[in-house]
Design an enzyme around this catalytic site. Sequence first.
Site, PDB file in Angstrom:
ATOM      1  N   TYR A  70       0.837  -1.212   0.000  1.00 52.60           N
ATOM      2  CA  TYR A  70       0.000   0.000   0.000  1.00 52.60           C
ATOM      3  C   TYR A  70       0.867   1.256   0.000  1.00 52.60           C
ATOM      4  O   TYR A  70       0.633   2.192  -0.745  1.00 52.60           O
ATOM      5  CB  TYR A  70      -0.912  -0.017   1.233  1.00 52.60           C
ATOM      6  CG  TYR A  70      -1.871   1.154   1.276  1.00 52.60           C
ATOM      7  CD1 TYR A  70      -3.166   1.027   0.771  1.00 52.60           C
ATOM      8  CD2 TYR A  70      -1.485   2.386   1.807  1.00 52.60           C
ATOM      9  CE1 TYR A  70      -4.038   2.098   0.796  1.00 52.60           C
ATOM     10  CE2 TYR A  70      -2.352   3.455   1.836  1.00 52.60           C
ATOM     11  CZ  TYR A  70      -3.632   3.304   1.328  1.00 52.60           C
ATOM     12  OH  TYR A  70      -4.496   4.369   1.354  1.00 52.60           O
ATOM     13  N   PHE A 122      -7.708  20.357 -23.963  1.00 50.37           N
ATOM     14  CA  PHE A 122      -8.361  19.119 -24.393  1.00 50.37           C
ATOM     15  C   PHE A 122      -9.757  19.063 -23.739  1.00 50.37           C
ATOM     16  O   PHE A 122     -10.011  19.775 -22.779  1.00 50.37           O
ATOM     17  CB  PHE A 122      -7.496  17.924 -23.961  1.00 50.37           C
ATOM     18  CG  PHE A 122      -8.101  16.600 -24.328  1.00 50.37           C
ATOM     19  CD1 PHE A 122      -8.243  16.244 -25.650  1.00 50.37           C
ATOM     20  CD2 PHE A 122      -8.553  15.729 -23.353  1.00 50.37           C
ATOM     21  CE1 PHE A 122      -8.832  15.035 -26.001  1.00 50.37           C
ATOM     22  CE2 PHE A 122      -9.135  14.515 -23.693  1.00 50.37           C
ATOM     23  CZ  PHE A 122      -9.271  14.173 -25.023  1.00 50.37           C
ATOM     24  N   ASP A 123     -10.663  18.214 -24.260  1.00 51.86           N
ATOM     25  CA  ASP A 123     -12.060  18.284 -23.775  1.00 51.86           C
ATOM     26  C   ASP A 123     -12.224  17.994 -22.285  1.00 51.86           C
ATOM     27  O   ASP A 123     -12.938  18.713 -21.583  1.00 51.86           O
ATOM     28  CB  ASP A 123     -13.026  17.454 -24.639  1.00 51.86           C
ATOM     29  CG  ASP A 123     -12.688  15.981 -24.723  1.00 51.86           C
ATOM     30  OD1 ASP A 123     -11.720  15.540 -24.072  1.00 51.86           O
ATOM     31  OD2 ASP A 123     -13.397  15.257 -25.431  1.00 51.86           O
ATOM     32  N   ASP A 212       0.398  20.387 -20.145  1.00 52.64           N
ATOM     33  CA  ASP A 212      -0.372  19.163 -20.322  1.00 52.64           C
ATOM     34  C   ASP A 212       0.476  18.327 -21.273  1.00 52.64           C
ATOM     35  O   ASP A 212       0.466  18.536 -22.485  1.00 52.64           O
ATOM     36  CB  ASP A 212      -1.758  19.467 -20.913  1.00 52.64           C
ATOM     37  CG  ASP A 212      -2.547  18.179 -21.175  1.00 52.64           C
ATOM     38  OD1 ASP A 212      -1.942  17.086 -21.126  1.00 52.64           O
ATOM     39  OD2 ASP A 212      -3.758  18.271 -21.439  1.00 52.64           O
ATOM     40  N   ALA A 214       0.798  15.099 -22.241  1.00 51.69           N
ATOM     41  CA  ALA A 214       0.408  13.739 -22.631  1.00 51.69           C
ATOM     42  C   ALA A 214       1.289  13.200 -23.759  1.00 51.69           C
ATOM     43  O   ALA A 214       1.574  12.010 -23.814  1.00 51.69           O
ATOM     44  CB  ALA A 214      -1.064  13.719 -23.040  1.00 51.69           C
ATOM     45  N   LYS A 255      -0.694   7.767 -23.296  1.00 49.58           N
ATOM     46  CA  LYS A 255      -0.214   8.095 -24.648  1.00 49.58           C
ATOM     47  C   LYS A 255       1.286   7.807 -24.687  1.00 49.58           C
ATOM     48  O   LYS A 255       1.690   6.697 -24.965  1.00 49.58           O
ATOM     49  CB  LYS A 255      -0.501   9.572 -24.981  1.00 49.58           C
ATOM     50  CG  LYS A 255      -1.974   9.871 -25.234  1.00 49.58           C
ATOM     51  CD  LYS A 255      -2.729  10.082 -23.961  1.00 49.58           C
ATOM     52  CE  LYS A 255      -4.109  10.648 -24.201  1.00 49.58           C
ATOM     53  NZ  LYS A 255      -4.945  10.521 -23.007  1.00 49.58           N
ATOM     54  N   HIS A 447     -20.243  14.617 -27.125  1.00 50.74           N
ATOM     55  CA  HIS A 447     -20.003  13.602 -28.157  1.00 50.74           C
ATOM     56  C   HIS A 447     -19.927  12.182 -27.628  1.00 50.74           C
ATOM     57  O   HIS A 447     -20.113  11.235 -28.372  1.00 50.74           O
ATOM     58  CB  HIS A 447     -18.776  13.954 -29.005  1.00 50.74           C
ATOM     59  CG  HIS A 447     -17.536  14.167 -28.209  1.00 50.74           C
ATOM     60  ND1 HIS A 447     -17.422  15.174 -27.292  1.00 50.74           N
ATOM     61  CD2 HIS A 447     -16.362  13.501 -28.188  1.00 50.74           C
ATOM     62  CE1 HIS A 447     -16.224  15.118 -26.738  1.00 50.74           C
ATOM     63  NE2 HIS A 447     -15.566  14.126 -27.256  1.00 50.74           N
TER      64      HIS A 447
HETATM   65  N1  F0G Z   1      -4.835  15.906 -22.158  1.00 45.08           N
HETATM   66  C1  F0G Z   1      -4.703  15.574 -23.455  1.00 45.08           C
HETATM   67  C2  F0G Z   1      -3.933  16.465 -24.374  1.00 45.08           C
HETATM   68  C3  F0G Z   1      -5.315  14.406 -23.926  1.00 45.08           C
HETATM   69  O1  F0G Z   1      -5.191  14.095 -25.214  1.00 45.08           O
HETATM   70  C4  F0G Z   1      -6.039  13.589 -23.030  1.00 45.08           C
HETATM   71  C5  F0G Z   1      -6.709  12.378 -23.491  1.00 45.08           C
HETATM   72  C6  F0G Z   1      -6.125  13.980 -21.683  1.00 45.08           C
HETATM   73  C7  F0G Z   1      -5.502  15.153 -21.284  1.00 45.08           C
HETATM   74  C8  F0G Z   1      -6.875  13.166 -20.664  1.00 45.08           C
HETATM   75  O2  F0G Z   1      -6.152  12.026 -20.347  1.00 45.08           O
HETATM   76  O3  F0G Z   1      -7.586  10.129 -21.115  1.00 45.08           O
HETATM   77  O4  F0G Z   1      -5.746   9.792 -19.460  1.00 45.08           O
HETATM   78  O5  F0G Z   1      -7.803  10.980 -18.794  1.00 45.08           O
HETATM   79  N2  F0G Z   1      -6.876  12.111 -24.699  1.00 45.08           N
HETATM   80  C9  F0G Z   1      -7.453  10.918 -25.270  1.00 45.08           C
HETATM   81  C10 F0G Z   1      -7.625  11.125 -26.752  1.00 45.08           C
HETATM   82  C11 F0G Z   1      -8.655  10.386 -24.585  1.00 45.08           C
HETATM   83  O6  F0G Z   1      -8.257  10.269 -27.395  1.00 45.08           O
HETATM   84  O7  F0G Z   1      -7.107  12.103 -27.293  1.00 45.08           O
HETATM   85  P1  F0G Z   1      -6.874  10.661 -19.910  1.00 45.08           P
END
Ligand code: F0G
Length: 459
Positions: A70, A122-123, A212, A214, A255, A447
């Site tokens: 843990y 990002f969304d 960010d 990713a 990613k 979406h």
């Molecule tokens: N920031 C970026 C730039 C992303 O592309 C994503 C996720 C996230 C944050 C959120 O990360 O999925 O680990 O919670 N992008 C995926 C996509 C879902 O299809 O572009 P997560």
Amino acid sequence: MKPFPPYRIQVVKEIPITTRQQREDALARASYNMFDLPSNMVTIDLLTDSGTGAVSAAQEAAAAQADRSYAGSDSYYRFRAVLDEVTSYPHVFPVHQGRAAERVLFSSVLKAGQLSLSNTHFDTTRANVELLGAEARDLPCAEFWNLDSTEPFKGNVDLAALEDTLRSEGERVGQVLITITNNGGGGQPVSMANLRAVRALCDRYGVPFFLDAARFAENAWMVVQREAGYGHLTPREVARQAFALADGCVASLKKDGIAPMGAVIGLRDPEVAKRCEVNLIATEGFRTYGGLAAHDLERVARGVEEVLDPNYLRSREADAAYFAELVNRAGVDIVRPAGMHALYLNAGRLLQHIPPHGFPGHALASELYLAGGVRCVELGSLYLGTFDEDHNLVTPAPFELVRVAIPRRTYTQAHLEYVADVLADVAKNPTRVASYRVVDAPPVLRHFNLTLERIPPRP
Ligand code: F0G
């Protein structure tokens, strides 16, 4: 010599081969929403590059050695060692995925009514800002708006607009968040010069600057290839410099961590780190696992090492460039220049008979599925437009795109050739492609949950 992947394939997974009739039925059952299609009805899944990369034998071997304690597990220390070295942040927390990192960090730095400024949120990032009652404002650079321009760093933030906003909004600005690469903006990279300028502005106005990150490795690779003065550096060195410029990061490691699950929050400020830690322990998990199983900590640690291999990045870039060439030959324009994690098809230009309220991006994505079992997703008015209460489109998105993501180490060039062939068939008779109407849609993250109806083209 043409770049090739620095690995061979040892474990494979069969993919479903379906008939057009089966796909017609499946898509109708899914109410024409790609997210409601069962994967056993998808032949080539290009919906996302997130959590879909193939893991290596070394990642699985590390996962088998995972320590599930843990607190203070060996797996955590291995994760720390890798992330410390690459990011240089003194405070590093594992989290289960990127959006959890966003929620934990933003709730520690942003207050209701404040502003988050970005090249593009990002969304889920936008949603996490808005859930706090703050405003997410995108300030992409001027070149971003020209889909055909081949400027190398169309992911950059507009520095003049950023400075204007920092000056005019003053203390209302709670954070600057730069997305590398800019997923919402064609997967385009951000230059080091742009990041340095953001750092200087954030210093001048006393605002924290986060990444960010990713796709930190792909951004670093494109900097090595495209930015003067970086050609002699390794992607690891460039990635380290990028992290060093910011006050911290959120990074989904699904990613560029090439892991099925995982993310990280990195921070310099001990006070912010303390606030995040409390939130993390209350909502995600103890600070040494953060909601991740130990085997995922191991996969992420190993994945972050593997993704920075120049031979891997070179071959991934070559795959995307080859795919882009095939798509162009098929008569379809993409957002130029091609990035690395996805191609963004210009559906608005291809399907000129479909107005924005018939959703050309969704129409093209649906047709790719019906014609060849290829799944990808619209990035156009369905995703970014504004709607009235009866689900009629009020303001269209600036572009009608389809994102065709390229999962890491997963598909061969033959798969990409197949997708381009399917696209070429669709592009030969664009006027046969049906448009769509929204039947029902939720107010946020529309979406994922909307339902649609197909409107066949007039004969
Ligand atoms: N920031 C970026 C730039 C992303 O592309 C994503 C996720 C996230 C944050 C959120 O990360 O999925 O680990 O919670 N992008 C995926 C996509 C879902 O299809 O572009 P997560």
